[in-house]
Design an enzyme around this catalytic site. Sequence first.
Site, PDB file in Angstrom:
ATOM      1  N   ASN A  16      18.355 -38.375  23.131  1.00  0.00           N
ATOM      2  CA  ASN A  16      17.087 -37.643  22.982  1.00  0.00           C
ATOM      3  C   ASN A  16      16.771 -37.408  21.513  1.00  0.00           C
ATOM      4  OD1 ASN A  16      15.687 -36.865  25.587  1.00  0.00           O
ATOM      5  ND2 ASN A  16      17.830 -36.433  26.074  1.00  0.00           N
ATOM      6  N   HIS A 111      16.113 -30.556  29.891  1.00  0.00           N
ATOM      7  CA  HIS A 111      17.098 -30.471  30.975  1.00  0.00           C
ATOM      8  C   HIS A 111      16.796 -31.578  31.993  1.00  0.00           C
ATOM      9  CE1 HIS A 111      19.980 -28.598  33.664  1.00  0.00           C
ATOM     10  NE2 HIS A 111      19.114 -28.803  34.637  1.00  0.00           N
TER      11      HIS A 111
HETATM   12  C1  GRF Z   1      20.299 -35.099  28.546  1.00  0.00           C
HETATM   13  O1  GRF Z   1      20.343 -35.535  29.881  1.00  0.00           O
HETATM   14  C2  GRF Z   1      19.630 -33.777  28.432  1.00  0.00           C
HETATM   15  O2  GRF Z   1      18.613 -33.576  29.362  1.00  0.00           O
HETATM   16  C3  GRF Z   1      20.769 -32.813  28.689  1.00  0.00           C
HETATM   17  O3  GRF Z   1      21.878 -33.402  28.068  1.00  0.00           O
HETATM   18  C4  GRF Z   1      21.690 -34.819  28.006  1.00  0.00           C
HETATM   19  C5  GRF Z   1      21.822 -35.179  26.557  1.00  0.00           C
HETATM   20  O4  GRF Z   1      21.802 -36.576  26.364  1.00  0.00           O
HETATM   21  N1  GRF Z   1      20.456 -31.490  28.206  1.00  0.00           N
HETATM   22  P1  GRF Z   1      21.644 -37.133  24.901  1.00  0.00           P
HETATM   23  O5  GRF Z   1      22.779 -36.551  24.072  1.00  0.00           O
HETATM   24  O6  GRF Z   1      20.298 -36.734  24.383  1.00  0.00           O
HETATM   25  O7  GRF Z   1      21.776 -38.628  25.040  1.00  0.00           O
END
Ligand code: GRF
Length: 221
Positions: A16, A111
């Site tokens: 993300n 989330h």
């Molecule tokens: C994502 O699924 C987010 O929604 C959750 O933790 C995960 C993080 O993934 N809070 P990344 O580290 O962004 O790949």
Amino acid sequence: MAKLKVAVLISGRGSNLQALIDACARPEFPAEIVLTISNRADAPGLARAAAANIPAIVIEHGQGDEREAFEAALTEAIAAHEAELICLAGFMRLLTATFVERWRNRLINIHPSLLPAFPGINVHARVLEAGVRFSGCTVHFVRAEMDDGPIIVQGAVPVLADDDEDGLAARVLAVEHRCYPLALRLIAEGRVRVAGLHVTIDDGGQRAPPPILNPPDDIVG
Ligand code: GRF
């Protein structure tokens, strides 16, 4: 117009974070990432920030009493980089009510479920177990309760008959990578207003509800 200065907090993979880095790389995008903070030195996401020439620091923490020191260090780093908004992106650490209140409506999280359903961890396994037909993701303002707060953007993902945890997680993640930049853009454009539990979005002078990406066909229109 000046870009909104953003700090991104991570604990792991950082996909993300990458989606936000890619969005912010576009010249017309109204936000810029001024700092990435990880609470884990081994977070792969740190390399993503470094590759994008974004300052990336590690602030580790212990237990109990060290919580205050941890958050004081966070606050100091964020202030030093003049960040105006904090994006939690896979940040696996609960923040105290004091910290959350200080950043009220300037602290957002993503989330991997359609909140308020399925807060917490092991989301996709619980979604499959519950037999729901839709899952998705939510970008929301952070409140003191975990995975709670006014919803800014959601993305919907159908649960397929033969889904497993990994398959569902991957399809939800793809939508996360579209929802988080959209939420950040709306905030940076000054179009997001919070009233009580609800967010509205300025849409050419009208107040619109939060966007949903990939709405199921039957609820469109
Ligand atoms: C994502 O699924 C987010 O929604 C959750 O933790 C995960 C993080 O993934 N809070 P990344 O580290 O962004 O790949």
